[in-house]
Design a protein around this motif. Structure first.
Motif, mmCIF file in Angstrom:
data_model
loop_
_atom_site.group_PDB
_atom_site.id
_atom_site.type_symbol
_atom_site.label_atom_id
_atom_site.label_comp_id
_atom_site.label_asym_id
_atom_site.label_seq_id
_atom_site.Cartn_x
_atom_site.Cartn_y
_atom_site.Cartn_z
ATOM 1 N N MET A 1 -21.001 10.425 -8.605
ATOM 2 C CA MET A 1 -20.022 9.653 -7.861
ATOM 3 C C MET A 1 -19.122 8.913 -8.855
ATOM 4 S SD MET A 1 -20.738 6.364 -5.504
ATOM 5 C CE MET A 1 -20.362 6.559 -3.812
ATOM 6 N N SER A 2 -17.826 9.172 -8.793
ATOM 7 C CA SER A 2 -16.912 8.518 -9.728
ATOM 8 C C SER A 2 -15.914 7.593 -9.043
ATOM 9 C CB SER A 2 -16.162 9.562 -10.555
ATOM 10 O OG SER A 2 -15.313 10.326 -9.727
ATOM 11 N N CYS A 3 -15.811 7.687 -7.738
ATOM 12 C CA CYS A 3 -14.850 6.866 -6.996
ATOM 13 C C CYS A 3 -15.575 5.744 -6.274
ATOM 14 C CB CYS A 3 -14.098 7.712 -5.979
ATOM 15 S SG CYS A 3 -13.030 8.947 -6.730
ATOM 16 N N PRO A 4 -14.903 4.648 -6.018
ATOM 17 C CA PRO A 4 -13.485 4.363 -6.191
ATOM 18 C C PRO A 4 -13.139 3.998 -7.635
ATOM 19 C CG PRO A 4 -14.552 2.438 -5.272
ATOM 20 C CD PRO A 4 -15.599 3.529 -5.361
ATOM 21 N N ALA A 5 -11.842 3.744 -7.850
ATOM 22 C CA ALA A 5 -11.349 3.280 -9.144
ATOM 23 C C ALA A 5 -10.864 1.843 -8.967
ATOM 24 C CB ALA A 5 -10.214 4.168 -9.629
ATOM 25 N N LEU A 6 -11.026 1.049 -10.009
ATOM 26 C CA LEU A 6 -10.606 -0.347 -9.993
ATOM 27 C C LEU A 6 -9.514 -0.531 -11.026
ATOM 28 C CD1 LEU A 6 -12.331 -2.072 -7.999
ATOM 29 C CD2 LEU A 6 -13.619 -0.179 -8.953
ATOM 30 N N ILE A 7 -8.473 -1.262 -10.659
ATOM 31 C CA ILE A 7 -7.309 -1.436 -11.527
ATOM 32 C C ILE A 7 -7.109 -2.909 -11.840
ATOM 33 C CG2 ILE A 7 -5.659 -1.631 -9.615
ATOM 34 C CD1 ILE A 7 -3.708 0.072 -11.298
ATOM 35 N N ASP A 8 -6.602 -3.166 -13.045
ATOM 36 C CA ASP A 8 -6.265 -4.536 -13.426
ATOM 37 C C ASP A 8 -5.076 -4.506 -14.374
ATOM 38 O OD1 ASP A 8 -7.188 -7.444 -13.332
ATOM 39 O OD2 ASP A 8 -6.958 -7.104 -15.480
ATOM 40 N N PHE A 9 -4.158 -5.423 -14.163
ATOM 41 C CA PHE A 9 -2.981 -5.576 -15.020
ATOM 42 C C PHE A 9 -3.036 -6.902 -15.754
ATOM 43 C CE2 PHE A 9 -1.099 -2.483 -12.114
ATOM 44 C CZ PHE A 9 -0.177 -1.802 -12.895
ATOM 45 N N GLU A 10 -2.436 -6.939 -16.915
ATOM 46 C CA GLU A 10 -2.070 -8.179 -17.592
ATOM 47 C C GLU A 10 -0.548 -8.201 -17.574
ATOM 48 O OE1 GLU A 10 -4.306 -10.394 -18.342
ATOM 49 O OE2 GLU A 10 -6.004 -9.043 -18.045
ATOM 50 N N ALA A 11 0.018 -9.398 -17.569
ATOM 51 C CA ALA A 11 1.464 -9.511 -17.436
ATOM 52 C C ALA A 11 2.044 -10.502 -18.428
ATOM 53 C CB ALA A 11 1.813 -9.935 -16.006
ATOM 54 N N SER A 12 3.361 -10.460 -18.555
ATOM 55 C CA SER A 12 4.072 -11.326 -19.493
ATOM 56 C C SER A 12 3.919 -12.796 -19.139
ATOM 57 C CB SER A 12 5.546 -10.942 -19.535
ATOM 58 O OG SER A 12 6.158 -11.136 -18.270
ATOM 59 N N CYS A 13 3.763 -13.058 -17.874
ATOM 60 C CA CYS A 13 3.474 -14.405 -17.382
ATOM 61 C C CYS A 13 3.094 -14.265 -15.916
ATOM 62 C CB CYS A 13 4.656 -15.357 -17.554
ATOM 63 S SG CYS A 13 6.127 -14.986 -16.579
ATOM 64 N N LEU A 14 2.582 -15.315 -15.335
ATOM 65 C CA LEU A 14 2.299 -15.278 -13.909
ATOM 66 C C LEU A 14 3.616 -15.444 -13.148
ATOM 67 C CD1 LEU A 14 -0.995 -17.339 -13.740
ATOM 68 C CD2 LEU A 14 -0.701 -14.871 -13.549
ATOM 69 N N PRO A 15 3.767 -14.771 -12.010
ATOM 70 C CA PRO A 15 5.032 -14.816 -11.284
ATOM 71 C C PRO A 15 5.527 -16.227 -10.959
ATOM 72 C CG PRO A 15 3.649 -13.107 -10.390
ATOM 73 C CD PRO A 15 2.815 -13.865 -11.388
ATOM 74 N N GLU A 16 4.606 -17.152 -10.734
ATOM 75 C CA GLU A 16 5.059 -18.507 -10.404
ATOM 76 C C GLU A 16 5.699 -19.207 -11.600
ATOM 77 O OE1 GLU A 16 0.459 -18.844 -10.679
ATOM 78 O OE2 GLU A 16 1.882 -17.454 -9.820
ATOM 79 N N TYR A 17 5.552 -18.637 -12.803
ATOM 80 C CA TYR A 17 6.143 -19.232 -14.001
ATOM 81 C C TYR A 17 7.391 -18.492 -14.462
ATOM 82 C CZ TYR A 17 1.761 -21.743 -14.145
ATOM 83 O OH TYR A 17 0.684 -22.533 -13.814
ATOM 84 N N GLY A 18 7.806 -17.489 -13.726
ATOM 85 C CA GLY A 18 9.012 -16.768 -14.106
ATOM 86 C C GLY A 18 8.980 -15.335 -13.629
ATOM 87 N N GLN A 19 9.950 -14.581 -14.099
ATOM 88 C CA GLN A 19 10.065 -13.175 -13.735
ATOM 89 C C GLN A 19 9.179 -12.377 -14.693
ATOM 90 O OE1 GLN A 19 14.097 -11.733 -13.815
ATOM 91 N NE2 GLN A 19 13.658 -10.155 -12.309
ATOM 92 N N SER A 20 8.021 -11.970 -14.207
ATOM 93 C CA SER A 20 7.033 -11.332 -15.067
ATOM 94 C C SER A 20 7.081 -9.817 -14.963
ATOM 95 C CB SER A 20 5.634 -11.838 -14.726
ATOM 96 O OG SER A 20 5.264 -11.445 -13.438
ATOM 97 N N TYR A 21 6.555 -9.183 -16.000
ATOM 98 C CA TYR A 21 6.469 -7.725 -16.020
ATOM 99 C C TYR A 21 5.104 -7.319 -16.569
ATOM 100 C CZ TYR A 21 7.898 -8.486 -20.901
ATOM 101 O OH TYR A 21 7.985 -8.913 -22.196
ATOM 102 N N PRO A 22 4.638 -6.132 -16.208
ATOM 103 C CA PRO A 22 3.315 -5.683 -16.665
ATOM 104 C C PRO A 22 3.352 -5.309 -18.139
ATOM 105 C CG PRO A 22 4.382 -3.946 -15.416
ATOM 106 C CD PRO A 22 5.286 -5.146 -15.337
ATOM 107 N N ILE A 23 2.304 -5.732 -18.869
ATOM 108 C CA ILE A 23 2.233 -5.421 -20.294
ATOM 109 C C ILE A 23 1.008 -4.567 -20.644
ATOM 110 C CG2 ILE A 23 3.553 -7.458 -20.939
ATOM 111 C CD1 ILE A 23 0.877 -8.748 -21.825
#
Length: 168
Positions: A1-23
């Motif tokens: 069994m290999s599913c499900p898959a779990l995803i996680d991003f890190e970003a340039s900043c949290l959205p509440e602190y500005g316009q963030s993008y995934p890094i």
């Protein structure tokens, strides 16, 4: 069994602190397989916000992204191939947001939806004490935080521990 898959991003900043993008993005399946990608900033993001506080948490610098990051199109293609056939879950709605930002930058459609992990746990009938015990055990085994690969692997381990009945 290999599913499900779990995803996680890190970003340039949290959205509440500005316009963030995934890094950085990582995906882990519950069989233990995982992939992580540093994301070279898209041209559209060059003047978006960067948080020194976020950098201290994840340890990823802008120079690392320029030197080691992969083009957003390549990240999306490889990520879609890695999760093919698996439903994808995250523990926060921000992960769906950053996947959408990544797709917008490349002009592509969402390769897969990101579901909320709580839905999976509820549908599986897992109790709060079981989930807490699984999370504590996963944190014990994988204590590093704020690194996409480690966070995705920890979430996948939580699900695996629950599926295998190893907790609570």
């Amino acid at each position: 069994m290999s599913c499900p898959a779990l995803i996680d991003f890190e970003a340039s900043c949290l959205p509440e602190y500005g316009q963030s993008y995934p890094i950085e993005v990582a995906v882990a399946r519950i069989d233990g397989s995982n992939r992580a990608w540093l994301i070279r900033p898209a041209e559209a993001w060059r003047y978006w916000d960067w948080s020194d506080e976020a950098e201290k948490l994840h340890g990823i610098t802008q120079q690392m992204l320029d030197d080691e990051g992969l083009p957003p199109e390549q990240v999306l293609a490889e990520m879609a191939e890695f999760v093919a056939g698996c439903p994808v879950y995250a523990d926060a709605d921000l992960d769906q947001y950053w996947l959408e930002v990544l797709c917008q930058a490349t002009g592509t459609r969402l390769p897969f939806p990101v579901h909320y992990l709580g839905e999976y746990l509820k549908e599986g009938g897992y109790t709060r004490p079981q989930v807490v015990a699984a999370l504590e055990e996963a944190k014990r085994r994988l204590p590093k935080e704020h690194l996409a690969r480690e966070d995705a692997k920890r979430l996948a381990m939580v699900v695996r521990l629950l599926v295998d009945g190893e907790v609570g």
